[in-house]
Design an enzyme around this catalytic site. Structure first.
Site, mmCIF file in Angstrom:
data_model
loop_
_atom_site.group_PDB
_atom_site.id
_atom_site.type_symbol
_atom_site.label_atom_id
_atom_site.label_comp_id
_atom_site.label_asym_id
_atom_site.label_seq_id
_atom_site.Cartn_x
_atom_site.Cartn_y
_atom_site.Cartn_z
ATOM 1 C CD GLU A 17 -2.768 -1.186 2.264
ATOM 2 O OE1 GLU A 17 -2.803 -0.369 3.148
ATOM 3 O OE2 GLU A 17 -3.592 -2.076 2.318
ATOM 4 C CG HIS A 38 -6.195 0.369 4.661
ATOM 5 N ND1 HIS A 38 -5.093 -0.342 4.935
ATOM 6 C CD2 HIS A 38 -7.023 0.142 5.847
ATOM 7 C CE1 HIS A 38 -4.978 -0.750 6.191
ATOM 8 N NE2 HIS A 38 -6.320 -0.708 6.694
HETATM 9 P P1 NAD Z 1 -11.161 -9.365 16.513
HETATM 10 O O1 NAD Z 1 -10.135 -9.804 17.120
HETATM 11 O O2 NAD Z 1 -12.459 -9.007 17.209
HETATM 12 O O3 NAD Z 1 -11.387 -10.807 15.467
HETATM 13 C C1 NAD Z 1 -10.725 -11.536 14.815
HETATM 14 C C2 NAD Z 1 -11.143 -12.968 14.826
HETATM 15 O O4 NAD Z 1 -10.243 -13.693 14.035
HETATM 16 C C3 NAD Z 1 -11.027 -13.573 16.135
HETATM 17 O O5 NAD Z 1 -12.171 -14.184 16.326
HETATM 18 C C4 NAD Z 1 -9.958 -14.514 16.009
HETATM 19 O O6 NAD Z 1 -10.367 -15.660 17.040
HETATM 20 C C5 NAD Z 1 -9.986 -14.943 14.897
HETATM 21 N N1 NAD Z 1 -8.685 -15.487 14.371
HETATM 22 C C6 NAD Z 1 -7.317 -14.791 14.542
HETATM 23 N N2 NAD Z 1 -6.524 -15.756 14.111
HETATM 24 C C7 NAD Z 1 -7.115 -16.953 13.376
HETATM 25 C C8 NAD Z 1 -6.629 -17.986 12.634
HETATM 26 N N3 NAD Z 1 -5.659 -18.220 12.555
HETATM 27 N N4 NAD Z 1 -7.680 -18.637 11.973
HETATM 28 C C9 NAD Z 1 -9.090 -18.388 12.322
HETATM 29 N N5 NAD Z 1 -9.764 -17.208 12.865
HETATM 30 C C10 NAD Z 1 -8.595 -16.467 13.514
HETATM 31 O O7 NAD Z 1 -10.759 -8.453 15.306
HETATM 32 P P2 NAD Z 1 -11.820 -7.320 14.344
HETATM 33 O O8 NAD Z 1 -12.152 -6.076 15.222
HETATM 34 O O9 NAD Z 1 -13.100 -8.102 14.129
HETATM 35 O O10 NAD Z 1 -10.814 -7.109 13.269
HETATM 36 C C11 NAD Z 1 -10.393 -7.859 12.270
HETATM 37 C C12 NAD Z 1 -9.383 -7.315 11.573
HETATM 38 O O11 NAD Z 1 -9.905 -6.448 10.583
HETATM 39 C C13 NAD Z 1 -8.247 -6.761 12.240
HETATM 40 O O12 NAD Z 1 -7.445 -7.697 12.659
HETATM 41 C C14 NAD Z 1 -7.672 -6.012 11.038
HETATM 42 O O13 NAD Z 1 -6.676 -6.660 10.365
HETATM 43 C C15 NAD Z 1 -9.006 -5.618 10.104
HETATM 44 N N6 NAD Z 1 -9.163 -4.270 10.297
HETATM 45 C C16 NAD Z 1 -9.228 -3.590 8.779
HETATM 46 C C17 NAD Z 1 -9.583 -2.263 8.549
HETATM 47 C C18 NAD Z 1 -9.614 -1.346 7.476
HETATM 48 O O14 NAD Z 1 -9.496 -0.457 7.526
HETATM 49 N N7 NAD Z 1 -9.949 -2.226 6.441
HETATM 50 C C19 NAD Z 1 -9.988 -1.561 9.968
HETATM 51 C C20 NAD Z 1 -9.925 -2.307 11.157
HETATM 52 C C21 NAD Z 1 -9.605 -3.685 11.226
#
Ligand code: NAD
Length: 307
Positions: free
Chosen positions: A263, A282
């Site tokens: 990015e 993003h």
């Molecule tokens: P969260 O921690 O609430 O949920 C993540 C889930 O993934 C959890 O339930 C966890 O158990 C699961 N997980 C972790 N490792 C795993 C694996 N190896 N296999 C299967 N499941 C697995 O996080 P969230 O708030 O839901 O956010 C998720 C992701 O979204 C963040 O980590 C971030 O990378 C991304 N995000 C992107 C933006 C964006 O601007 N596009 C903004 C915020 C977050």
């Protein structure tokens, strides 16, 4: 009686700054200083708030003399040397709750943009082409949504898609949250089953060693030819080269991506040449409400930790 000092090093909401002041903190606002400036500025501050900038490097952390909390008004901690902070007993906090709805809504927006060919049609109309016949889409109703990661964002997407569109929800997660799934009649399945079954595969796992290139050539080949992939998690969860191949050779029908391995996305990237792709830069967390909420969420955490 010490007056705690908070350095706000990137723009956060007025309400968050007001909250900090109401807690009796002295607040100094600067705008995304360089590493040199920040290493100089940081002395005497008990807490610092940043967004995706500035970088809080080891050098900055070692230059600090009073620092107890580093707060990221947002989610990703990529710009903070968490290890350096923790080794000095400095807490690192962020605001994961604040962006959940913003990312979930963008995710659904991307599904619609791709499946109803909104972005494609818009592009063509600006070229003076009326693509009425090429822009026949598919509906969300009754389709199976496969959520890879069923945490905050995954569940928020499930809520919109289940109640709003009448979709069938399946999910995979390191830890199946059966209780949370029940609300949406959602079944927890293994990744391969999800990929074989879902009409829409949407990624909501964090980027970790286990999730890096989780969606690789082998996994993409499991997906239905008619299925689409949506990624609003992190670019490197998908092997981009394999994805380009999948899209060109028709192993899957399309992809909607907010995040990329590199990015900004390079100007000559093959993804930019494909019509069955929708791209955003993003912007998952980029809503007015999320930005406001992020500031408030970390301000409250700072108040809790310093008091
Ligand atoms: P969260 O921690 O609430 O949920 C993540 C889930 O993934 C959890 O339930 C966890 O158990 C699961 N997980 C972790 N490792 C795993 C694996 N190896 N296999 C299967 N499941 C697995 O996080 P969230 O708030 O839901 O956010 C998720 C992701 O979204 C963040 O980590 C971030 O990378 C991304 N995000 C992107 C933006 C964006 O601007 N596009 C903004 C915020 C977050």
């Amino acid at each position: 009686h010490v007056v705690y000092r908070v350095l706000v090093a990137s723009k956060i909401s007025r309400s968050a700054v007001d909250y900090l002041k109401s807690q009796g903190f002295e607040v100094v606002e600067v705008h995304e200083p360089s590493e040199d400036e920040l290493a100089r500025l940081i002395k005497g501050f008990h807490a610092i708030i940043v967004r995706s900038k500035p970088r809080v490097t080891r050098r900055v952390i070692e230059a600090a003399d009073q620092l107890k909390v580093i707060a990221r008004a947002g989610v990703g901690l990529d710009n903070i040397d968490v290890q350096a902070a923790e080794s000095r007993g400095i807490k690192v906090v962020n605001a994961p709750e604040s962006v959940t709805q913003a990312v979930a809504e963008l995710t659904v927006g991307l599904m619609l943009a791709l499946l109803r060919k909104i972005a494609f049609s818009d592009r063509k109309m600006r070229e003076g082409v009326w693509v009425k016949h090429e822009a026949v889409g598919t509906e969300l109703k009754g389709k199976t949504l496969g959520l890879v990661g069923f945490g905050r964002i995954g569940r928020a997407v499930a809520r919109i898609c289940y109640y709003g569109f009448g979709m069938k929800i399946i999910y995979t997660d390191r830890q199946c949250n059966i209780e949370a799934g029940r609300e949406f009649n959602a079944e927890c399945v293994d990744l391969d089953t999800l990929l074989r079954t879902a009409d829409i595969v949407s990624l909501h796992v964090p980027l970790t060693p286990e999730t890096t290139h989780l969606i690789n050539e082998e996994k993409l080949r499991l997906m239905k030819k008619t299925a689409i992939l949506v990624n609003t998690a992190r670019g490197a969860v998908v092997d981009t080269n394999a994805l380009v191949k999948a899209l060109k050779e028709g192993w899957i029908a399309g992809a909607a991506l907010d995040v990329f391995e590199e990015e900004p996305l390079p100007k000559d990237h093959p993804l930019l040449q494909l019509d069955n792709v929708v791209l955003t830069p993003h912007i998952g967390a980029s809503s007015v409400e999320a930005q406001d909420q992020a500031g408030i969420e970390v301000a409250k955490k700072i108040a809790e930790l310093l008091k």
